[in-house]
Design a protein around this motif. Structure first.
Motif, PDB file in Angstrom:
ATOM      1  N   LEU A  45      10.033 -10.208 -17.322  1.00  0.00           N
ATOM      2  CA  LEU A  45      10.885 -10.036 -18.239  1.00  0.00           C
ATOM      3  C   LEU A  45      11.645  -8.694 -18.197  1.00  0.00           C
ATOM      4  O   LEU A  45      12.758  -8.488 -18.852  1.00  0.00           O
ATOM      5  N   GLY A  46      11.399  -8.107 -17.061  1.00  0.00           N
ATOM      6  CA  GLY A  46      12.077  -6.729 -16.510  1.00  0.00           C
ATOM      7  C   GLY A  46      11.683  -5.590 -17.353  1.00  0.00           C
ATOM      8  O   GLY A  46      12.501  -4.562 -17.574  1.00  0.00           O
ATOM      9  N   HIS A  47      10.426  -5.805 -18.087  1.00  0.00           N
ATOM     10  CA  HIS A  47      10.080  -4.741 -19.158  1.00  0.00           C
ATOM     11  C   HIS A  47       9.053  -3.671 -18.417  1.00  0.00           C
ATOM     12  O   HIS A  47       8.581  -2.765 -19.226  1.00  0.00           O
ATOM     13  N   ASP A  48       8.617  -3.683 -17.074  1.00  0.00           N
ATOM     14  CA  ASP A  48       7.878  -2.959 -16.561  1.00  0.00           C
ATOM     15  C   ASP A  48       8.472  -2.253 -15.236  1.00  0.00           C
ATOM     16  O   ASP A  48       8.677  -2.792 -14.030  1.00  0.00           O
ATOM     17  N   GLU A  49       8.869  -0.951 -15.377  1.00  0.00           N
ATOM     18  CA  GLU A  49       9.482  -0.249 -14.386  1.00  0.00           C
ATOM     19  C   GLU A  49       8.569   0.234 -13.195  1.00  0.00           C
ATOM     20  O   GLU A  49       9.001   0.476 -12.352  1.00  0.00           O
ATOM     21  N   ARG A  50       7.495  -0.067 -13.618  1.00  0.00           N
ATOM     22  CA  ARG A  50       6.301  -0.052 -12.482  1.00  0.00           C
ATOM     23  C   ARG A  50       6.301  -1.017 -11.392  1.00  0.00           C
ATOM     24  O   ARG A  50       5.642  -0.968 -10.366  1.00  0.00           O
ATOM     25  N   ARG A  51       7.004  -2.124 -11.718  1.00  0.00           N
ATOM     26  CA  ARG A  51       7.136  -3.348 -10.904  1.00  0.00           C
ATOM     27  C   ARG A  51       8.459  -3.861 -10.747  1.00  0.00           C
ATOM     28  O   ARG A  51       8.979  -4.772 -11.260  1.00  0.00           O
ATOM     29  N   PRO A  52       9.284  -2.991  -9.995  1.00  0.00           N
ATOM     30  CA  PRO A  52      10.687  -3.209  -9.514  1.00  0.00           C
ATOM     31  C   PRO A  52      10.945  -4.466  -8.780  1.00  0.00           C
ATOM     32  O   PRO A  52      10.154  -4.636  -7.824  1.00  0.00           O
ATOM     33  N   ALA A  53      11.707  -5.489  -8.754  1.00  0.00           N
ATOM     34  CA  ALA A  53      12.481  -6.497  -7.936  1.00  0.00           C
ATOM     35  C   ALA A  53      12.717  -5.838  -6.660  1.00  0.00           C
ATOM     36  O   ALA A  53      13.341  -4.695  -6.664  1.00  0.00           O
ATOM     37  N   PRO A  54      12.694  -6.513  -5.610  1.00  0.00           N
ATOM     38  CA  PRO A  54      12.043  -7.774  -5.298  1.00  0.00           C
ATOM     39  C   PRO A  54      10.493  -7.508  -4.980  1.00  0.00           C
ATOM     40  O   PRO A  54       9.945  -6.188  -4.359  1.00  0.00           O
ATOM     41  N   LEU A  55       9.495  -7.985  -5.601  1.00  0.00           N
ATOM     42  CA  LEU A  55       8.105  -7.983  -5.576  1.00  0.00           C
ATOM     43  C   LEU A  55       7.315  -9.168  -5.672  1.00  0.00           C
ATOM     44  O   LEU A  55       7.816 -10.116  -6.549  1.00  0.00           O
ATOM     45  N   ILE A  56       6.289  -9.267  -5.177  1.00  0.00           N
ATOM     46  CA  ILE A  56       5.177 -10.279  -5.172  1.00  0.00           C
ATOM     47  C   ILE A  56       4.472  -9.888  -6.469  1.00  0.00           C
ATOM     48  O   ILE A  56       3.575  -8.950  -6.328  1.00  0.00           O
ATOM     49  N   LEU A  57       4.214 -10.567  -7.439  1.00  0.00           N
ATOM     50  CA  LEU A  57       3.233 -10.430  -8.476  1.00  0.00           C
ATOM     51  C   LEU A  57       2.116 -11.042  -8.441  1.00  0.00           C
ATOM     52  O   LEU A  57       1.832 -11.823  -7.369  1.00  0.00           O
ATOM     53  N   GLY A  58       1.141 -10.907  -9.299  1.00  0.00           N
ATOM     54  CA  GLY A  58      -0.065 -11.559  -9.280  1.00  0.00           C
ATOM     55  C   GLY A  58      -1.263 -10.870  -9.038  1.00  0.00           C
ATOM     56  O   GLY A  58      -0.930 -10.069  -7.676  1.00  0.00           O
ATOM     57  N   HIS A  59      -2.421 -10.424  -9.835  1.00  0.00           N
ATOM     58  CA  HIS A  59      -3.434  -9.516  -9.391  1.00  0.00           C
ATOM     59  C   HIS A  59      -4.676 -10.269  -9.507  1.00  0.00           C
ATOM     60  O   HIS A  59      -5.699  -9.578  -9.554  1.00  0.00           O
ATOM     61  N   GLU A  60      -4.797 -11.668 -10.100  1.00  0.00           N
ATOM     62  CA  GLU A  60      -6.253 -12.111 -10.307  1.00  0.00           C
ATOM     63  C   GLU A  60      -6.371 -13.361  -9.108  1.00  0.00           C
ATOM     64  O   GLU A  60      -5.991 -14.607  -9.421  1.00  0.00           O
ATOM     65  N   VAL A  61      -7.026 -12.847  -8.191  1.00  0.00           N
ATOM     66  CA  VAL A  61      -6.949 -13.580  -6.981  1.00  0.00           C
ATOM     67  C   VAL A  61      -8.348 -14.033  -6.462  1.00  0.00           C
ATOM     68  O   VAL A  61      -9.326 -13.361  -6.517  1.00  0.00           O
ATOM     69  N   ALA A  62      -8.660 -15.279  -6.043  1.00  0.00           N
ATOM     70  CA  ALA A  62      -9.839 -15.672  -5.205  1.00  0.00           C
ATOM     71  C   ALA A  62      -9.255 -16.257  -4.216  1.00  0.00           C
ATOM     72  O   ALA A  62      -8.223 -17.063  -3.898  1.00  0.00           O
ATOM     73  N   GLY A  63      -9.954 -16.412  -2.916  1.00  0.00           N
ATOM     74  CA  GLY A  63      -9.638 -16.964  -1.731  1.00  0.00           C
ATOM     75  C   GLY A  63     -10.817 -16.939  -0.695  1.00  0.00           C
ATOM     76  O   GLY A  63     -12.023 -16.605  -0.776  1.00  0.00           O
ATOM     77  N   THR A  64     -10.103 -16.857   0.649  1.00  0.00           N
ATOM     78  CA  THR A  64     -11.200 -16.963   1.601  1.00  0.00           C
ATOM     79  C   THR A  64     -10.803 -15.575   2.614  1.00  0.00           C
ATOM     80  O   THR A  64      -9.343 -15.728   3.056  1.00  0.00           O
ATOM     81  N   ILE A  65     -11.718 -14.887   3.158  1.00  0.00           N
ATOM     82  CA  ILE A  65     -11.239 -13.869   4.057  1.00  0.00           C
ATOM     83  C   ILE A  65     -10.806 -14.442   5.372  1.00  0.00           C
ATOM     84  O   ILE A  65     -11.366 -15.424   5.820  1.00  0.00           O
ATOM     85  N   ALA A  66      -9.673 -13.935   5.711  1.00  0.00           N
ATOM     86  CA  ALA A  66      -9.000 -14.441   7.075  1.00  0.00           C
ATOM     87  C   ALA A  66      -8.693 -13.529   8.141  1.00  0.00           C
ATOM     88  O   ALA A  66      -8.246 -13.881   9.065  1.00  0.00           O
ATOM     89  N   SER A  67      -9.469 -12.475   8.174  1.00  0.00           N
ATOM     90  CA  SER A  67      -9.421 -11.546   9.129  1.00  0.00           C
ATOM     91  C   SER A  67     -10.700 -10.523   9.240  1.00  0.00           C
ATOM     92  O   SER A  67     -11.337 -10.701   8.002  1.00  0.00           O
ATOM     93  N   GLY A  68     -11.126 -10.180  10.343  1.00  0.00           N
ATOM     94  CA  GLY A  68     -12.191  -9.222  10.490  1.00  0.00           C
ATOM     95  C   GLY A  68     -13.719 -10.064  10.671  1.00  0.00           C
ATOM     96  O   GLY A  68     -13.550 -11.256  10.439  1.00  0.00           O
ATOM     97  N   PRO A  69     -14.867  -9.408  10.528  1.00  0.00           N
ATOM     98  CA  PRO A  69     -16.052  -9.964  10.852  1.00  0.00           C
ATOM     99  C   PRO A  69     -16.621 -10.757   9.642  1.00  0.00           C
ATOM    100  O   PRO A  69     -17.175 -11.866   9.837  1.00  0.00           O
ATOM    101  N   ARG A  70     -16.081 -10.502   8.505  1.00  0.00           N
ATOM    102  CA  ARG A  70     -16.348 -11.775   7.205  1.00  0.00           C
ATOM    103  C   ARG A  70     -15.659 -12.816   7.173  1.00  0.00           C
ATOM    104  O   ARG A  70     -15.667 -13.467   6.140  1.00  0.00           O
ATOM    105  N   ARG A  71     -14.699 -12.840   8.171  1.00  0.00           N
ATOM    106  CA  ARG A  71     -13.569 -14.011   8.169  1.00  0.00           C
ATOM    107  C   ARG A  71     -14.397 -15.361   7.785  1.00  0.00           C
ATOM    108  O   ARG A  71     -15.425 -15.682   8.081  1.00  0.00           O
TER     109      ARG A  71
END
Ligand SMILES: [Zn+2]
Ligand SMILES: [Zn+2]
Length: 325
Positions: A45-71
């Motif tokens: 909504l443009g109400h967060d000056e800490r998050r100026p565009a352009p930016l990729i949002l989203g901080h609630e993430v699950a997935g699979t490690i894709a680099s390093g020894p724990r790949r």
């Protein structure tokens, strides 16, 4: 990689962007599910000056490690990166680290993308039977978990009667955490009738249109954070009781300070979670103490713009929408 990029007020576009480059002690994680948070809505909504565009949002993430020894290992991501050495970090209150960074805020891009970079120590391994759509709830639920931990420390026992204002993921998660930690009399207040009906069917908590004024709660959790909800919280909590304030709706006003003074009411503001709380909460999800955690609604990442618009229009009954790349 493909990413849903916030490019301006109420605008999200699928774009081809460069893959993130992991720094020292970091790895790449291939995103499998990423939840939309109230703070993402705020930024959109443009109400967060800490998050100026352009930016990729989203901080609630699950997935699979894709680099390093724990790949190849499946993980959920603690999105808070902290320094580990300052006084706050050393005393285990690392969420108050002055150098804290969170993915989805510069300099860290967020999880509405195919890949993110993360410090390896922020990754919590998943049991095989926990789907990414459940595991990505560790972040919002850890906020609720941390809040209830603070309540127990303050009241020295599980609060008997708990009233929660707001039935989004944080409020609903607070009900789950309160139950897991021993409270039995728990009610949620939610103004949206569709969400009220939906929530009532999930875990059996009473979901009310407005707060009852004849049953003073020991603990009120304000998961909305508006002047009006603070007013309700400070008018209703029992003498000697506690208000936990998590919501970020409005910055000021609403508290009945005179009553809080005369009735010795404690007020605690609470934000995110410590590293330990995040792990403990993830464990509680994995072993079923927080219920089935199957109450989010999944949408394709490419349809993310519509998902944001639907949430804004109150068209979503589920307490959480997750985007699936
Ligand atoms: Zn969040
Ligand atoms: Zn620190």
């Amino acid at each position: 990689m493909k990413a849903l990029v916030y490019t301006g007020i109420k605008t999200l576009e699928m774009r081809e962007v460069p893959d993130p480059i992991p720094g020292e002690d970091e790895v790449l994680v291939r995103v499998e599910a990423a939840g939309i948070c109230g703070s993402d809505m705020h930024a959109w909504l443009g109400h967060d000056e800490r998050r100026p565009a352009p930016l990729i949002l989203g901080h609630e993430v699950a997935g699979t490690i894709a680099s390093g020894p724990r790949r190849g290992q499946r993980v959920t991501v603690n999105p808070l990166a902290t320094c580990g050495t300052c006084p706050a970090c050393r005393e285990g209150r690392d969420n108050l680290c002055p150098d804290r960074q969170i993915i989805s805020m510069p300099p860290r891009e967020g999880g509405f993308a195919e890949l993110i970079r993360s410090p390896e120590r922020n990754l919590v391994a998943l049991p095989d039977d926990v789907p990414a759509a459940v595991a990505c709830l560790a972040e919002p639920l850890a906020c609720s978990w941390h809040a209830l931990k603070l309540a127990h420390r303050t009241l020295f026992r599980p609060p008997r009667r708990v009233l929660i204002l707001g039935g989004g993921a944080i409020g609903f998660g607070a009900a789950l955490a309160a139950r897991a930690m021993g409270s039995q009399d728990i009610a949620i207040v939610e103004p949206n009738p569709a969400r009220r009906q939906h929530l009532a069917q999930i875990e059996g908590f009473p979901v009310l249109e407005r707060a009852p004024d004849d049953q003073p709660p020991d603990l009120v959790i304000d998961a909305a954070g508006f002047a009006a909800t603070r007013q309700v919280a400070s008018d209703l909590v029992r003498p000697g009781g506690l208000i936990l304030h998590i919501g970020l709706g409005q910055a000021t006003d609403g508290l009945n300070i005179r009553r809080m003074t005369l009735q010795e009411i404690t007020f605690i503001g609470t934000y995110t979670y410590t590293r330990q709380d995040f792990r403990d909460c993830a464990e509680a999800i994995f072993d079923g103490r927080l219920g089935r955690c199957d109450w989010s609604q999944g949408r394709a990442l490419a349809d993310g713009a519509a998902a944001f618009a639907d949430i804004r229009e109150n068209l979503v009954a589920a307490p959480k929408v997750i985007l699936l790349p």
